[in-house]
Motif scaffolding. Sequence first.
Motif, PDB file in Angstrom:
ATOM      1  N   ALA A  85       6.198  -1.426   3.252  1.00 49.58           N
ATOM      2  CA  ALA A  85       5.067  -1.849   2.418  1.00 49.58           C
ATOM      3  C   ALA A  85       4.905  -1.021   1.156  1.00 49.58           C
ATOM      4  N   SER A  86       5.768  -0.025   0.950  1.00 51.67           N
ATOM      5  CA  SER A  86       5.622   0.853  -0.212  1.00 51.67           C
ATOM      6  C   SER A  86       6.574   0.417  -1.315  1.00 51.67           C
ATOM      7  N   PRO A  87       6.043   0.047  -2.481  1.00 53.86           N
ATOM      8  CA  PRO A  87       6.941  -0.378  -3.567  1.00 53.86           C
ATOM      9  C   PRO A  87       7.816   0.744  -4.105  1.00 53.86           C
ATOM     10  N   ILE A  88       7.372   2.013  -3.993  1.00 51.94           N
ATOM     11  CA  ILE A  88       8.177   3.107  -4.532  1.00 51.94           C
ATOM     12  C   ILE A  88       9.305   3.502  -3.589  1.00 51.94           C
ATOM     13  N   ALA A  89       9.271   3.047  -2.343  1.00 53.46           N
ATOM     14  CA  ALA A  89      10.330   3.388  -1.401  1.00 53.46           C
ATOM     15  C   ALA A  89      11.670   2.809  -1.824  1.00 53.46           C
ATOM     16  N   ASP A 137       7.342   8.180   4.788  1.00 49.21           N
ATOM     17  CA  ASP A 137       7.539   8.417   6.219  1.00 49.21           C
ATOM     18  C   ASP A 137       8.546   7.393   6.729  1.00 49.21           C
ATOM     19  N   TRP A 138       9.822   7.784   6.735  1.00 48.15           N
ATOM     20  CA  TRP A 138      10.876   6.848   7.088  1.00 48.15           C
ATOM     21  C   TRP A 138      10.901   6.535   8.575  1.00 48.15           C
ATOM     22  N   ALA A 139      10.202   7.331   9.388  1.00 47.67           N
ATOM     23  CA  ALA A 139      10.115   7.040  10.818  1.00 47.67           C
ATOM     24  C   ALA A 139       9.125   5.922  11.112  1.00 47.67           C
ATOM     25  N   ASP A 140       8.282   5.591  10.130  1.00 48.87           N
ATOM     26  CA  ASP A 140       7.278   4.538  10.287  1.00 48.87           C
ATOM     27  C   ASP A 140       7.682   3.347   9.415  1.00 48.87           C
ATOM     28  N   PRO A 141       8.229   2.284  10.001  1.00 48.38           N
ATOM     29  CA  PRO A 141       8.668   1.121   9.202  1.00 48.38           C
ATOM     30  C   PRO A 141       7.554   0.540   8.341  1.00 48.38           C
ATOM     31  N   ALA A 142       6.308   0.599   8.840  1.00 49.30           N
ATOM     32  CA  ALA A 142       5.199   0.044   8.067  1.00 49.30           C
ATOM     33  C   ALA A 142       4.992   0.807   6.766  1.00 49.30           C
ATOM     34  N   ASP A 143       5.344   2.095   6.776  1.00 51.27           N
ATOM     35  CA  ASP A 143       5.137   2.919   5.582  1.00 51.27           C
ATOM     36  C   ASP A 143       6.139   2.560   4.486  1.00 51.27           C
TER      37      ASP A 143
END
Length: 393
Positions: A359-363, A350-356
């Motif tokens: 905090a996601s290593p696969i991003a 969810d690129w609209a949510d910076p927290a997502d």
Amino acid sequence: MDTTPMDRSSGGTTPGRTTPGGTTPGGTTPGNTAHTDTGAGGTAIVRTTARWPRWAVYAAGLWSLFYGALGLWWALDGRGFPFGEGDVPGAREESLLGSATAAGTAPVIAALGASGAVLALVMARVRLRGPLRAVALVLAWAAAFTLVVLVPDQRGLVALAYAPIFLVGLPWGWPDADYFATALPWPVLNLLICTTGGVLWTAAALAFQRRTGDRCESCGRSDDGAASWTDPASAARWGRRAAYVAFVIPLFYAVVRWAWALEIPLLFSAEELRWLHESGLVWAGAGLATLAALGGVLTLGLAQRWGEVWPRWVIGLAGRPVPLMFPVVFASVVSVALASAGATAVRVTDWADPADWLASPIAYWPLWAVALSVATAGYYLRRRDRCRRCGLI
């Protein structure tokens, strides 16, 4: 090592250089021999030809014909449709073709396969120029990108990463799971088949682009000179930067997975972490983390001296040159697997949510795939020698 051209007016020739489509002093075409200095103390002519440009287009066409036939089989109610309704239920949301049906998608696969076979035949037998060449190149590169990046997903990388873990644990029956049922069922094997087709189309597109652009099909060089960014010194600079980026990114992924193994709920809830430990999957994740960190360290070899000469701790090989294609092929395979996994990460984050995504290593996997690919290209350009096909350096 390059040699100084001799004055043609005195009857000399330029060792190791030919013009595309021209002939060498011996009357042979540059596609069949590579000339080196044959003066006093020199070496004899090396008769060798890189064969992959010859078969790449035909191989891509045969693959398209084969997969198009599979599409026709599925369109005629044949069993084994591997996308969407025929895929593993838990993986459909992450797949680009997660909503595909045999009735709607299989005929498209059949048509695209037949079209790909025709395109490959035209690319192999017709010397296209101008707009027709551009159209053929766009279609070929689009097929390569679709089959390597868009159609597969992260399960190809998972199957590749889990293979050594299962092999090491096989004598002890660990992990307590069937590798082929867990990591390589038919839908995942099909994704690897698609990736193989993408690699073949990449080779076909590259060979066709070079051949119709009056460049050597094997190395891409021409007598008109090469771009400055491809010279060894320049490739060493930008390749080193990319290697450092490709080293750092998997460490973030590894730290998160190791934290879970130590029961630290980093970026994870305590309840989800408890389930991972109860199922034993946390240790498989720790193994993947270790492989990721090891891969990051090995990436540094693309920019370090020990990536060119085997270090002292490599018993039996210490001090010998590292074969150029050994790290290039290995890093390329990982880059291809990371490319599809990175595309999946783009779709599920969810690129609209910076927290997502923070905090996601696969991003960060798309950046990892690009960095590793660039580092591999830099390593290859920095170390490659005189081309055995055209003789250019």
